[in-house]
Design an enzyme around this catalytic site. Sequence first.
Site, PDB file in Angstrom:
ATOM      1  N   ARG A   1       0.836  -1.220   0.000  1.00 39.07           N
ATOM      2  CA  ARG A   1       0.000   0.000   0.000  1.00 39.07           C
ATOM      3  C   ARG A   1       0.864   1.260   0.000  1.00 39.07           C
ATOM      4  O   ARG A   1       0.560   2.241   0.687  1.00 39.07           O
ATOM      5  CB  ARG A   1      -0.963   0.033   1.206  1.00 39.07           C
TER       6      ARG A   1
ATOM      7  N   GLU B   1      -4.621   3.505   6.210  1.00 39.27           N
ATOM      8  CA  GLU B   1      -4.350   3.185   4.807  1.00 39.27           C
ATOM      9  C   GLU B   1      -4.818   4.339   3.921  1.00 39.27           C
ATOM     10  O   GLU B   1      -4.294   4.609   2.850  1.00 39.27           O
ATOM     11  CB  GLU B   1      -5.096   1.902   4.396  1.00 39.27           C
TER      12      GLU B   1
ATOM     13  N   CYS C   1     -10.840  -0.350   3.127  1.00 38.52           N
ATOM     14  CA  CYS C   1     -10.174  -0.595   4.406  1.00 38.52           C
ATOM     15  C   CYS C   1      -9.594   0.701   4.954  1.00 38.52           C
ATOM     16  O   CYS C   1      -8.963   1.460   4.242  1.00 38.52           O
ATOM     17  CB  CYS C   1      -9.066  -1.629   4.238  1.00 38.52           C
TER      18      CYS C   1
HETATM   19  N1  EPU Z   1     -11.329 -10.511  10.182  1.00 36.10           N
HETATM   20  C1  EPU Z   1     -12.021 -10.575  11.376  1.00 36.10           C
HETATM   21  N2  EPU Z   1     -13.058  -9.716  11.578  1.00 36.10           N
HETATM   22  C2  EPU Z   1     -13.420  -8.786  10.679  1.00 36.10           C
HETATM   23  C3  EPU Z   1     -12.705  -8.702   9.458  1.00 36.10           C
HETATM   24  C4  EPU Z   1     -11.660  -9.574   9.228  1.00 36.10           C
HETATM   25  O1  EPU Z   1     -11.708 -11.407  12.217  1.00 36.10           O
HETATM   26  O2  EPU Z   1     -14.362  -8.033  10.940  1.00 36.10           O
HETATM   27  C5  EPU Z   1     -10.247 -11.461   9.924  1.00 36.10           C
HETATM   28  C6  EPU Z   1     -10.626 -12.422   8.807  1.00 36.10           C
HETATM   29  O3  EPU Z   1     -11.320 -13.533   9.299  1.00 36.10           O
HETATM   30  C7  EPU Z   1      -9.264 -12.807   8.249  1.00 36.10           C
HETATM   31  C8  EPU Z   1      -8.440 -11.559   8.460  1.00 36.10           C
HETATM   32  O4  EPU Z   1      -9.095 -10.773   9.443  1.00 36.10           O
HETATM   33  O5  EPU Z   1      -8.701 -13.835   8.991  1.00 36.10           O
HETATM   34  C9  EPU Z   1      -8.229 -10.742   7.200  1.00 36.10           C
HETATM   35  O6  EPU Z   1      -9.486 -10.334   6.648  1.00 36.10           O
HETATM   36  P1  EPU Z   1      -9.772 -10.341   5.082  1.00 36.10           P
HETATM   37  O7  EPU Z   1      -9.448 -11.663   4.520  1.00 36.10           O
HETATM   38  O8  EPU Z   1     -11.126  -9.784   4.880  1.00 36.10           O
HETATM   39  O9  EPU Z   1      -8.705  -9.380   4.435  1.00 36.10           O
HETATM   40  P2  EPU Z   1      -8.171  -7.941   4.892  1.00 36.10           P
HETATM   41  O10 EPU Z   1      -6.723  -8.091   5.158  1.00 36.10           O
HETATM   42  O11 EPU Z   1      -9.011  -7.362   5.976  1.00 36.10           O
HETATM   43  C10 EPU Z   1      -7.438  -7.195   2.495  1.00 36.10           C
HETATM   44  C11 EPU Z   1      -7.325  -5.828   1.867  1.00 36.10           C
HETATM   45  C12 EPU Z   1      -8.675  -5.473   1.218  1.00 36.10           C
HETATM   46  C13 EPU Z   1      -9.059  -6.543   0.227  1.00 36.10           C
HETATM   47  C14 EPU Z   1      -9.164  -7.866   0.986  1.00 36.10           C
HETATM   48  C15 EPU Z   1      -9.609  -9.018   0.111  1.00 36.10           C
HETATM   49  C16 EPU Z   1      -5.842  -4.458   3.256  1.00 36.10           C
HETATM   50  C17 EPU Z   1      -5.749  -3.434   4.322  1.00 36.10           C
HETATM   51  N3  EPU Z   1      -7.055  -4.846   2.906  1.00 36.10           N
HETATM   52  O12 EPU Z   1      -8.371  -7.082   3.570  1.00 36.10           O
HETATM   53  O13 EPU Z   1      -8.476  -4.263   0.541  1.00 36.10           O
HETATM   54  O14 EPU Z   1     -10.310  -6.225  -0.381  1.00 36.10           O
HETATM   55  O15 EPU Z   1      -7.868  -8.159   1.545  1.00 36.10           O
HETATM   56  O16 EPU Z   1      -8.624  -9.552  -0.633  1.00 36.10           O
HETATM   57  O17 EPU Z   1      -4.809  -4.881   2.732  1.00 36.10           O
HETATM   58  C18 EPU Z   1      -8.702  -1.926   0.794  1.00 36.10           C
HETATM   59  O18 EPU Z   1      -7.484  -1.906   0.786  1.00 36.10           O
HETATM   60  O19 EPU Z   1      -9.404  -0.881   0.837  1.00 36.10           O
HETATM   61  C19 EPU Z   1      -9.343  -3.211   0.754  1.00 36.10           C
HETATM   62  C20 EPU Z   1     -10.630  -3.341   0.880  1.00 36.10           C
END
Ligand code: EPU
Length: 309
Positions: free
Chosen positions: A182, A299, A229
Amino acid sequence: MTDLHDFPQLMTKLKTVEGLTLRENEPLAPHLSMGVGGPARIFALVEAEQAIAPLVRELTEAAVPWFVLGGGSNTLADDSGFQGVVLSLGRAFRKTEAGPELHQITVGAATPLSAVMNFAKRRGLSGLEWAAGIPGEIGGALAGNAGTAQGDTCSLIERVEVVDRQGNRLIRHQGEFEFGYRYSTLRRDVILSATFTLTPDTPEAIENRIKQALEKRWEQPIGVRCSGCMFKNPQGDYAGRLIDQAGLKGLRVGGVQVSDKHANFFINDAEASAGDLFELIDKVRRVVRDKTGVELELEIRTVGLDSPR
Ligand code: EPU
């Protein structure tokens, strides 16, 4: 509030630059997907590529703060707005074409990421499927190196055409700029267009990966006023998991709430102010810091006087 800069004089100068539509005190909220934020002192809609270099030179000479606004999905402004100049790239920067080499596509900075992904799919070119459902435009995606665990924007780049902060138009090839999670040094430039080198694959295989990415998006709030995010994932963990574990889902300040669906999304569901949003950001950071020792880093880019950095 008295102006720190001589904006009337700057306006007079900018009016001589061809290809600009200028507005004063333009509210930013309608331009930002979070739907909050006060006015920009000057809002310059750029309608021609040739306008960028002279515009940037004027801004540098006047020493005013300025930034390029992309799709508005990753930028927050505070309620006092932005005492500077916002550059918004118009239709002239929205284009997709094949080439110049085999397996390459060249796209304008204001082209939506989704349009670029679909253009690549139709040409049987793979690499951008992770972008399915991600809002924003290519310029913003390069400036912040948008991506998911499946891929990111800057890795796919052959070269980017930019105007630097001194007003020089130049090409930056892969290897001549830095990027990471990012983050990219392309944020310093005004990005005009980008050439991607992709990998040939069948439209069916590409479509399948797009479907998988979209399924993942269903775990996130969709069709609401939010900025994707809010925080970067800290090393070795996930911001969403930490906020959820801290019991903060549903936490509300005024018109903004931590999503019940995914805790790293903050939703404006009741005419929030930027003040509400920044207060919620502070609260979430404080509770997560107290409970886990982790300092969450935004972010989202913030502009304005009172906003957290
Ligand atoms: N989780 C929770 N509770 C929640 C949300 C997430 O426990 O309310 C846990 C999930 O179970 C999982 C972990 O946190 O174990 C990660 O969650 P997720 O797989 O949804 O991915 P993320 O890291 O939160 C990233 C990107 C998103 C992208 C998703 C999908 C970042 C900061 N975010 O989210 O990007 O859509 O992967 O691939 O890198 C963005 O950058 O604006 C964005 C939406």
